[in-house]
Design a protein around this motif. Structure first.
Motif, mmCIF file in Angstrom:
data_model
loop_
_atom_site.group_PDB
_atom_site.id
_atom_site.type_symbol
_atom_site.label_atom_id
_atom_site.label_comp_id
_atom_site.label_asym_id
_atom_site.label_seq_id
_atom_site.Cartn_x
_atom_site.Cartn_y
_atom_site.Cartn_z
ATOM 1 N N PRO A 62 0.671 -1.158 0.085
ATOM 2 C CA PRO A 62 0.130 0.012 0.004
ATOM 3 C C PRO A 62 0.839 1.320 0.189
ATOM 4 C CG PRO A 62 -0.503 -1.352 1.778
ATOM 5 C CD PRO A 62 0.613 -2.066 1.059
ATOM 6 N N PHE A 65 -3.717 5.936 8.465
ATOM 7 C CA PHE A 65 -4.292 4.978 9.008
ATOM 8 C C PHE A 65 -3.523 4.059 9.984
ATOM 9 C CE2 PHE A 65 -6.071 5.855 4.660
ATOM 10 C CZ PHE A 65 -7.298 5.760 5.052
ATOM 11 N N LEU A 85 -4.868 -2.459 5.110
ATOM 12 C CA LEU A 85 -4.492 -1.747 3.840
ATOM 13 C C LEU A 85 -4.154 -2.584 2.923
ATOM 14 C CD1 LEU A 85 -2.038 0.600 5.887
ATOM 15 C CD2 LEU A 85 -4.021 1.263 4.729
ATOM 16 N N SER A 104 -9.346 3.317 3.316
ATOM 17 C CA SER A 104 -8.313 3.356 2.160
ATOM 18 C C SER A 104 -8.735 3.508 0.835
ATOM 19 C CB SER A 104 -7.138 2.255 2.619
ATOM 20 O OG SER A 104 -6.277 2.211 1.761
ATOM 21 N N PRO A 128 -0.892 6.016 3.773
ATOM 22 C CA PRO A 128 -1.192 4.570 4.675
ATOM 23 C C PRO A 128 -0.819 4.921 6.066
ATOM 24 C CG PRO A 128 -0.199 4.033 2.635
ATOM 25 C CD PRO A 128 -0.390 5.402 2.665
ATOM 26 N N ASN A 141 0.958 4.292 -2.895
ATOM 27 C CA ASN A 141 0.714 5.646 -2.688
ATOM 28 C C ASN A 141 2.044 6.665 -3.167
ATOM 29 O OD1 ASN A 141 1.204 7.816 -0.107
ATOM 30 N ND2 ASN A 141 -0.852 7.535 -1.049
#
Lengths: 204, 191
Positions: A30, B166, A124, B156, B163, A34
């Motif tokens: 994840p 989170f 995630l 998400s 991330p 990003n």
């Protein structure tokens, strides 16, 4: 951005990844997604190819992916910088923990924090899984420029049937068939590559 | 004295580089190899210590293989030993991946290579899905962890946020929920 600045940004992004990704190689996915979205250095499709190669070569998967992303962005120096960036926080955290090993394990707050961290890390990866499925198996895309992500449908096909069929076969092979499911991922990757070539998955 | 230390560090680097080069499949696949090299052949750590290192390496941030290498390295050769062992672990990856990445970018225009990767991407989907399932069994252990999982997953997908946020908010939520539970238990015991 100058080359030196790119290397500096690579180091910083991978430092954050190493510090916040809990649960090993797949947990970095994840974060890498990003990074690709915010910098435009690579697409999600590129990242998935890198993941496939990382699973098929020796070495820890998280490190292989960091090296691959770094190499894609800035060549061999990029590969070194990204990898060193990712392992810097790991080394620092472990050296600190090792110094207080007994009290670390006995401290109730450590267990409490990880009680919340573990499902978040899984969430995630689950979200990355959703975007991967949409990207590869359908024409639906989730992407964001502002705070909230938008959904768009691209291409003439909403569902890519050959891809969906292969995914179903692989899902069955890796979960339901005894003996076969314990094979190394590289076997399934090779199988999928062969199917992709025979049935011209990219249309090329 | 210094010569002896240099020898220890060099030995650590070479040993961990060797393990990094022959491990297929990441951290979990490494345990039997670590046992053989570190516990039985070199006696750098006991079986129990290795299991401890592994358990902590899994629940601290970062790459499990690197975390375990740092642990064993620092036990054998101090802080420098920890750093050297980790560098050894990642060295083969740097070499292999740089060579392969260079090769693939040269061949990416060939139709067969593009078709192969389109097929491989489907397999990667399934591999990520399986990894999520496996982690789900370990991390979602009750109703509260299920809520954290669902919120982070949905958040998400919908919200465009790093991330990091989170992870930080879930760490706080987990700590607060557990602390609250302990407090409630104590109160009910008093009654």
């Amino acid at each position: 951005m100058s080359y030196g600045l790119i290397l500096l940004k690579l180091y910083w992004e991978f430092f954050k990844t190493g510090l916040f990704a809990v649960g090993g190689g797949m947990a970095t996915l994840p974060f890498l997604k990003n990074i690709g979205e915010t910098t435009g250095w690579y697409t999600y499709g590129d990242l998935m190819n890198m993941l496939a190669v990382s699973e098929s070569t020796p070495g820890p998967i998280g490190i292989n992916m960091a090296t691959y992303v770094g190499f894609t962005v800035a060549g061999v120096p990029g590969a070194v910088v990204a990898t060193v960036g990712e392992i810097t926080p790991c080394i620092a955290v472990i050296l600190i923990v090792a110094a207080f090993l007994r009290s670390f394990r006995a401290n109730p707050w450590v267990e409490r924090v990880f009680y919340g961290l573990r499902p978040a890390s899984t969430g995630l990866i689950g979200a990355a899984c959703v975007s991967v499925f949409l990207e590869v198996l359908t024409g639906i895309r989730i992407a964001g420029s502002g705070f909230v992500n938008g959904v768009s449908v691209s291409g003439e096909h909403l569902l890519l049937w050959p891809q969906l069929l292969l995914a179903a076969v692989l899902l069955a092979l890796t979960n339901a068939v005894p003996k076969v499911r314990d094979l190394h991922p590289i076997v399934f990757i090779a199988f999928a590559a062969a199917v992709g070539i025979v049935f011209r998955f990219a249309g090329a | 004295m210094t010569k002896e230390r240099l020898h220890i560090w060099w030995d650590l680097f070479v040993t961990f580089a060797k393990m990094g080069a022959i491990t297929f499949g990441g951290g979990m696949a490494m345990l039997p190899i670590l046992q053989r090299e570190v516990v039985y052949l070199r006696h750098w750590a006991t079986e129990e210590e290795l299991i401890d290192y592994y358990a902590i390496g899994q629940c601290t941030p970062g790459i499990i293989a690197v975390n375990t290498s740092t642990f064993i390295g620092q036990k054998r050769g101090g802080v420098v030993g920890g750093i050297v062992a980790s560098l050894g672990m990642v060295f083969p990856s740097l070499v292999f991946i740089s060579v392969i990445a260079g090769l693939i970018s040269n061949f990416s225009d060939i139709a067969a290579v593009r078709n192969a990767f389109a097929g491989i991407q489907v397999c990667v989907c399934v591999l990520i899905f399986n990894a999520t399932l496996k982690l789900l069994k370990k991390s979602v252990i009750d109703r509260r962890t299920a809520v954290i999982f669902a919120l982070v997953l949905a958040g998400s997908v919908v919200v465009n946020l790093s991330p990091v946020w989170f992870v930080l908010s879930s760490a706080c939520a987990g700590a607060a929920l557990k602390a609250l539970e302990v407090r409630c238990q104590k109160r009910s015991e008093r009654k």
